[in-house]
Design a protein around this motif. Structure first.
Motif, PDB file in Angstrom:
ATOM      1  N   PRO A   1     -12.578 -29.505 128.223  1.00 38.20           N
ATOM      2  CA  PRO A   1     -14.020 -29.745 128.337  1.00 38.20           C
ATOM      3  C   PRO A   1     -14.628 -30.166 127.008  1.00 38.20           C
ATOM      4  O   PRO A   1     -14.334 -29.591 125.961  1.00 38.20           O
ATOM      5  N   GLY A   2     -15.469 -31.228 127.069  1.00 39.95           N
ATOM      6  CA  GLY A   2     -16.170 -31.682 125.881  1.00 39.95           C
ATOM      7  C   GLY A   2     -15.341 -32.488 124.921  1.00 39.95           C
ATOM      8  O   GLY A   2     -15.799 -32.812 123.823  1.00 39.95           O
ATOM      9  N   GLN A   3     -14.101 -32.846 125.294  1.00 42.60           N
ATOM     10  CA  GLN A   3     -13.236 -33.617 124.410  1.00 42.60           C
ATOM     11  C   GLN A   3     -12.594 -34.763 125.183  1.00 42.60           C
ATOM     12  O   GLN A   3     -12.365 -34.654 126.395  1.00 42.60           O
ATOM     13  N   PRO A   4     -12.291 -35.867 124.512  1.00 41.80           N
ATOM     14  CA  PRO A   4     -11.572 -36.951 125.193  1.00 41.80           C
ATOM     15  C   PRO A   4     -10.147 -36.525 125.534  1.00 41.80           C
ATOM     16  O   PRO A   4      -9.569 -35.656 124.875  1.00 41.80           O
ATOM     17  N   ASP A   5      -9.600 -37.126 126.568  1.00 41.99           N
ATOM     18  CA  ASP A   5      -8.219 -36.824 126.950  1.00 41.99           C
ATOM     19  C   ASP A   5      -7.273 -37.159 125.805  1.00 41.99           C
ATOM     20  O   ASP A   5      -7.465 -38.141 125.085  1.00 41.99           O
ATOM     21  N   GLN A   6      -6.247 -36.336 125.679  1.00 41.48           N
ATOM     22  CA  GLN A   6      -5.246 -36.546 124.638  1.00 41.48           C
ATOM     23  C   GLN A   6      -3.883 -36.790 125.272  1.00 41.48           C
ATOM     24  O   GLN A   6      -3.566 -36.227 126.317  1.00 41.48           O
ATOM     25  N   ARG A   7      -3.099 -37.623 124.606  1.00 47.63           N
ATOM     26  CA  ARG A   7      -1.701 -37.820 124.989  1.00 47.63           C
ATOM     27  C   ARG A   7      -0.827 -36.949 124.081  1.00 47.63           C
ATOM     28  O   ARG A   7      -0.934 -37.047 122.856  1.00 47.63           O
ATOM     29  N   VAL A   8      -0.010 -36.112 124.678  1.00 49.04           N
ATOM     30  CA  VAL A   8       0.872 -35.242 123.902  1.00 49.04           C
ATOM     31  C   VAL A   8       2.307 -35.436 124.390  1.00 49.04           C
ATOM     32  O   VAL A   8       2.553 -35.756 125.560  1.00 49.04           O
ATOM     33  N   ALA A   9       3.240 -35.260 123.494  1.00 46.51           N
ATOM     34  CA  ALA A   9       4.656 -35.450 123.822  1.00 46.51           C
ATOM     35  C   ALA A   9       5.243 -34.149 124.341  1.00 46.51           C
ATOM     36  O   ALA A   9       5.293 -33.138 123.634  1.00 46.51           O
ATOM     37  N   ILE A  10       5.659 -34.166 125.596  1.00 45.61           N
ATOM     38  CA  ILE A  10       6.408 -33.044 126.184  1.00 45.61           C
ATOM     39  C   ILE A  10       7.624 -33.633 126.895  1.00 45.61           C
ATOM     40  O   ILE A  10       7.659 -33.762 128.123  1.00 45.61           O
TER      41      ILE A  10
ATOM     42  N   SER B   1       2.216 -30.052 136.361  1.00 43.40           N
ATOM     43  CA  SER B   1       0.933 -29.820 135.692  1.00 43.40           C
ATOM     44  C   SER B   1       0.568 -28.339 135.709  1.00 43.40           C
ATOM     45  O   SER B   1       1.094 -27.560 136.510  1.00 43.40           O
ATOM     46  N   VAL B   2      -0.358 -28.006 134.820  1.00 47.23           N
ATOM     47  CA  VAL B   2      -0.939 -26.660 134.756  1.00 47.23           C
ATOM     48  C   VAL B   2      -2.450 -26.816 134.630  1.00 47.23           C
ATOM     49  O   VAL B   2      -2.932 -27.616 133.821  1.00 47.23           O
ATOM     50  N   ARG B   3      -3.173 -26.069 135.442  1.00 49.13           N
ATOM     51  CA  ARG B   3      -4.635 -26.056 135.370  1.00 49.13           C
ATOM     52  C   ARG B   3      -5.101 -24.625 135.108  1.00 49.13           C
ATOM     53  O   ARG B   3      -4.762 -23.710 135.861  1.00 49.13           O
ATOM     54  N   LEU B   4      -5.871 -24.452 134.042  1.00 44.84           N
ATOM     55  CA  LEU B   4      -6.477 -23.173 133.724  1.00 44.84           C
ATOM     56  C   LEU B   4      -7.940 -23.250 134.132  1.00 44.84           C
ATOM     57  O   LEU B   4      -8.740 -23.948 133.499  1.00 44.84           O
ATOM     58  N   VAL B   5      -8.292 -22.563 135.207  1.00 45.46           N
ATOM     59  CA  VAL B   5      -9.632 -22.645 135.779  1.00 45.46           C
ATOM     60  C   VAL B   5     -10.558 -21.690 135.026  1.00 45.46           C
ATOM     61  O   VAL B   5     -10.309 -20.481 134.967  1.00 45.46           O
ATOM     62  N   ARG B   6     -11.651 -22.255 134.449  1.00 46.07           N
ATOM     63  CA  ARG B   6     -12.600 -21.462 133.669  1.00 46.07           C
ATOM     64  C   ARG B   6     -14.034 -21.885 134.010  1.00 46.07           C
ATOM     65  O   ARG B   6     -14.263 -23.031 134.393  1.00 46.07           O
ATOM     66  N   ASP B   7     -14.973 -20.978 133.862  1.00 41.97           N
ATOM     67  CA  ASP B   7     -16.370 -21.286 134.143  1.00 41.97           C
ATOM     68  C   ASP B   7     -16.913 -22.359 133.210  1.00 41.97           C
ATOM     69  O   ASP B   7     -17.750 -23.176 133.608  1.00 41.97           O
ATOM     70  N   ASN B   8     -16.456 -22.370 131.974  1.00 40.49           N
ATOM     71  CA  ASN B   8     -16.960 -23.348 131.009  1.00 40.49           C
ATOM     72  C   ASN B   8     -16.075 -24.593 130.904  1.00 40.49           C
ATOM     73  O   ASN B   8     -16.091 -25.282 129.890  1.00 40.49           O
ATOM     74  N   GLY B   9     -15.327 -24.873 131.955  1.00 35.42           N
ATOM     75  CA  GLY B   9     -14.541 -26.102 131.999  1.00 35.42           C
ATOM     76  C   GLY B   9     -13.048 -25.839 132.083  1.00 35.42           C
ATOM     77  O   GLY B   9     -12.516 -24.998 131.355  1.00 35.42           O
ATOM     78  N   ASP B  10     -12.377 -26.568 132.977  1.00 30.34           N
ATOM     79  CA  ASP B  10     -10.940 -26.387 133.163  1.00 30.34           C
ATOM     80  C   ASP B  10     -10.159 -27.046 132.029  1.00 30.34           C
ATOM     81  O   ASP B  10     -10.576 -28.057 131.460  1.00 30.34           O
ATOM     82  N   ILE B  11      -9.018 -26.461 131.729  1.00 31.79           N
ATOM     83  CA  ILE B  11      -8.041 -27.057 130.825  1.00 31.79           C
ATOM     84  C   ILE B  11      -6.857 -27.504 131.675  1.00 31.79           C
ATOM     85  O   ILE B  11      -6.278 -26.690 132.413  1.00 31.79           O
ATOM     86  N   VAL B  12      -6.512 -28.776 131.595  1.00 30.33           N
ATOM     87  CA  VAL B  12      -5.447 -29.329 132.433  1.00 30.33           C
ATOM     88  C   VAL B  12      -4.408 -30.004 131.548  1.00 30.33           C
ATOM     89  O   VAL B  12      -4.758 -30.854 130.706  1.00 30.33           O
TER      90      VAL B  12
END
Length: 338
Positions: free
Chosen positions: A262-271, A237-248
């Motif tokens: 942040p502010g969006q439903p979780d998405q499934r992506v193919a990796i 995993s990768v977590r981008l820590v931000r004041d306005n919400g993390d991106i994971v």
């Protein structure tokens, strides 16, 4: 068609290739490059299979040198593959013994396609300096695979110190899908600085460290590596820590990942885990120097969690040790792990 030659010479191999092409009506006009593979005895078939599959996208002549014992009597054996056994390529497998156990320009020069780019690939052992090796000096592109190293951190530092334009790494190519998804997620997110990059994965995965170096350099953010007790998939995993919400971006399995923003439903992506042949084919598409890879190697020296370079690595065992140490601070006889 497969033809085996024992105790032969490159001149005889070249003559036999011409003879086989004349008999089978095969031409070399469509070959776009020569791929020279430096393999180790007992581990060569996987690399050769990947090269044959990649040749369907990039028709080429494949020359694979398999190193055997240097203490044996000097001789050269060969195997020629043309037609269905070679995909969209011609395959020459050289088995070198004695003085021919090490590949050299002199050994393969008679077999190179004229006026065609040369790509050198070390699928197993990373050479001391790829661009200074005998084959590397004549190659337009030099591909290593740091994931096969016993000491990933030391190997990446070494590659950074010896880097020359034209060098690249299969481990870097395996990160293409991760880089695309993370870049797209940042483009869609609200503007804001990244305060920290947290990369989770196996301690012995070069992909973990290369991705951390790329993100840290591009985002001008500190990088922290977390190594769980067991990480079967290399990069988790990768977590981008931000004041306005993390991106994971987290991949718990082999192919599907979950993207949290942040502010969006979780998405499934193919990796999906990339096949070696797909990574090699991507490398062969672009023969110009990979400047981004060179920059990432330079950044890696400053963020790698090893004795040569930076700090910033944690693991579950270290976290638990720290917790135990805090709880036992009042007990003088306790000797917590450092």
């Amino acid at each position: 068609m497969i033809v085996t030659l024992e105790n032969t010479t490159t001149s005889d191999i070249d003559k036999q290739l011409h003879r086989l092409r004349d008999e089978g009506g095969v031409v070399t006009l469509g070959r776009v490059l020569t791929l020279v593979i430096m393999a180790e005895a007992g581990h060569s078939e996987r690399a050769l299979d990947a090269a044959v599959v990649a040749s369907h996208e990039h028709p080429c002549r494949i020359i694979m040198h398999v190193s055997h014992s240097a203490s044996e009597e000097t001789r050269l054996d060969a195997q020629l593959r043309i037609g269905g056994d070679a995909g969209a390529s011609e395959v020459v497998v050289l088995h070198g013994y004695g003085a021919l156990a090490e590949p050299s320009e002199m050994l393969v020069s008679a077999l190179l396609l004229p006026d065609a780019p040369i790509v050198a690939w070390w699928p197993h052992r990373v050479p001391n300096k790829p661009s200074d090796s005998s084959i590397g000096k004549i190659a337009h592109r030099r591909i290593t695979d740091s994931s096969n190293s016993d000491d990933v951190c030391a190997t990446l530092v070494h590659l950074a110190q010896q880097y020359a334009p034209g060098d690249t790494d299969i481990s870097w190519t395996r990160l293409t899908h991760w880089r695309v998804q993370l870049a797209a997620a940042l483009d869609q997110a609200e503007p804001g600085p990244v305060k920290e990059v947290v990369v989770t994965g196996a301690a012995d995965s070069s992909r973990v460290h290369l991705l951390g170096a790329w993100l840290g350099g591009r985002l001008s953010a500190p990088v922290r590596f977390e190594h769980p007790g067991q990480s079967e998939h290399g990069l988790s995993s990768v977590r981008l820590v931000r004041d306005n919400g993390d991106i994971v971006l987290e991949r718990p399995g082999h192919s599907l990942a979950r993207l949290t923003q942040p502010g969006q439903p979780d998405q499934r992506v193919a990796i999906p885990h990339r096949e070696l042949s797909a990574c090699l084919a991507e490398e062969l598409r672009q023969l110009d120097p990979d400047e981004v890879y060179g920059e990432v190697l330079a950044s890696a020296v400053h963020v790698l969690p090893c004795g040569v370079c930076g700090e910033g690595v944690t693991s579950e065992s270290e976290d638990s040790a720290g917790t135990d140490a805090d709880s036992a601070a009042a007990t003088p006889e306790t000797n917590p792990a450092s």
